[in-house]
Design an enzyme around this catalytic site. Structure first.
Site, PDB file in Angstrom:
ATOM      1  CB  SER A 256     -18.013  58.673  22.581  1.00  0.00           C
ATOM      2  OG  SER A 256     -16.744  59.303  22.549  1.00  0.00           O
ATOM      3  CE  LYS A 257     -22.238  62.383  27.879  1.00  0.00           C
ATOM      4  NZ  LYS A 257     -22.210  61.266  28.830  1.00  0.00           N
TER       5      LYS A 257
END
Ligand code: GLU
Length: 511
Positions: A256-257
């Protein structure tokens, strides 16, 4: 032609609700490689039925990102083809006709349950620790009742009548997958708003577009039994499925980010080359037959790619490997192409004029090529280059002293002698310094001061570059000297100006 001999047809079906991320880019690539390997067709279908979240700018960016990766489509927006339109928002009429057919055949039914009723059912099921599936309250409404309520204007959703047997499908990555029918319950196909849901439209489109292999992320595996039931309701043969494993970060959490850049656009902005990213994404869950080989050109990937070699275990995103591949491709690429790409990073740093303002003078162009050659071998990605080359454009003797390692190297007994001898030679020299001259001086200084190796070279390097490590002198010196003759947004200092400024800063108490 018997169906088995027809060339495969695959699709990439992004929802234009955000950027193209690593996971989806890999899905697109595997579909594309499979199509190109088998001589099949690769379709792009835009799944934009979520009108609130879909945006045209995301759709445009998605297509740009795919093309940047070299993933082109045989049918889809901008190409069209026999199954157009390829945007789901333009296919609502097609979906409606099919819903009417399912209702008429009794494969689907109208569900008049209100949100409150369904909510209560869910609460009761949760309290009794039962699966939270639809009770089937409207399943057995008579046709007459159902039609009458609908014609009175009572809102209804359309639900599929799930068959009374386990739902099974074949997955190329995982083998046979089976879900008990009770866990699926009767899924909604069309909401009471009239909008059809993902599972329904994806299935209709895959069938109508004659998709033979559905290759997608394994986050869709629990959707697949519902889709299989929809194929069955229409009497259609389901395609082959291949669900790709999740991509994890180095901490084994879903990528994810939090793990840094994950969108294709951000990789491009960093200066990762598309061929490096394609090679990297290909290895993220796939490997060629019988080998540990990791470098694959696009053509080699097309030749070697087999869905059977896709692994079911999660893939871990490995920056080191991506950087290793990028370094390889940066070296292998046409230097002119790299120079053009790298230019924008130097322009953004204010070191060069933007390239599109005026085509650069040939002399600047040639010089920039030599400058790049100094720093490219140690760069993981192009955006690192301006910082590595900063001392060429911005020379600050004070920071050279500020570094502890430099200070220690300058504090040796021989360093002041070496520097004084070097400065004296530069001062007495007319014209620019060339590498041969430099070599001669260093040999003389070695004899004169008795300093050798790093005691000899490090002080000079610090005085010229501000750092005790960096590119080889015989390539660096001409770049500094020639750079000082060019018209650039910042003046590049030559060797003379550098040593003068450095000695000045020493005299001024910099030490
Ligand atoms: N629009 C869906 C997604 O982006 C497509 C899933 C599928 O490939 O079936 O996740």
């Amino acid at each position: 032609m018997p169906p088995s001999l027809q060339p495969p047809r695959v699709r990439f079906a992004p929802s234009p609700t955000g950027f193209l991320h690593v996971g989806n880019a890999r899905t697109a690539l595997y579909n594309w490689l499979f199509a190109r390997h088998t001589g099949g067709a690769f379709l792009l279908r835009i799944e934009d039925t979520d009108l609130d979240r879909s945006e045209v700018r995301h759709e445009k960016q998605l297509m740009e990102d795919l093309l940047w990766l070299g993933i082109d489509w045989d049918e889809g927006p901008g190409v069209e083809g026999p199954h157009a339109p390829y945007r789901q928002s333009e296919r609502l009429g097609i979906y409606r006709e099919h819903t009417d057919r399912l209702l008429a055949e009794g494969k689907a039914y109208r569900c008049f349950c209100t949100t409150e009723q369904l909510e209560e059912e869910r609460r009761e099921a949760a309290a009794a620790h039962k699966p939270q599936v639809y009770s089937g309250r409207c399943r057995n409404l008579s046709d007459a009742d159902s039609a009458a309520r609908a014609s009175r204007g009572e809102p209804f959703a359309v639900r599929l009548r799930i068959p009374d047997h386990p739902l099974r499908f074949h997955d190329i990555v995982r083998g046979v997958v089976e879900f008990p029918n009770e866990t699926v319950s009767d899924p909604i196909l069309v909401r009471s708003s009239g909008m059809p849901v993902y599972n329904y439209v994806v299935t209709l489109d895959d069938a109508l577009m004659e998709i033979t292999h559905v290759i997608r992320g394994d986050d869709h595996i629990s959707n697949t039994p519902k889709q299989v039931a929809i194929y069955e309701a229409f009497g259609w043969k389901p395609p082959e499925f291949a669900h790709l494993s999740t991509i994890l970060g180095s901490d084994r959490e879903r990528l994810s980010k939090r793990h840094g850049a994950t969108s294709v656009a951000s990789f491009r902005e960093m200066g990762i080359l598309p061929e490096a990213l394609v090679n990297y994404l290909a290895l993220l869950g796939w490997g060629a037959e019988g080998g540990t080989r990791e470098l694959f050109s696009r053509e080699e990937l097309v030749k070697e790619f087999r869905l059977e070699r896709v692994t079911a275990s999660p893939a871990i995103f490995d920056w080191e490997k991506l950087h290793w591949l990028n370094r390889h491709y940066l070296k292998a690429a046409d230097p002119e192409r790299i120079a053009e790409l790298a230019w924008s990073y130097f322009a953004a740093a204010g070191f060069l004029a933007p390239r599109d303002e005026a085509s650069p003078a040939a002399a600047v162009d040639a010089w920039f090529g030599r400058l790049l050659a100094l720093f490219l071998p140690s760069a993981n990605q192009l955006d690192e280059l301006p910082a590595k080359a900063a001392f060429v454009f911005r020379f600050d003797p004070a920071t050279a002293h500020a570094n502890d390692e430099n200070a220690a190297l300058l504090a040796t007994e021989s360093a002041p002698k070496v520097l004084a001898a070097f400065a004296a030679r530069v001062a007495a020299h007319a014209g620019s310094v060339n590498p041969e001259q430099f070599k001669t001086w260093m040999n003389e200084i070695k004899v004169e001061t008795g300093a050798k190796g790093k005691d000899l070279f490090h002080p000079v390097r610090i005085a010229i570059t501000g750092s005790h490590s960096g590119p080889e002198f015989d390539k660096l010196i001409p770049v500094l000297e020639d750079g000082s003759q060019l018209e650039l947004p910042v003046h590049v200092l030559g060797v003379r100006e550098r040593i003068e400024q450095f000695m000045g800063s020493v005299m001024g108490g910099g030490q």
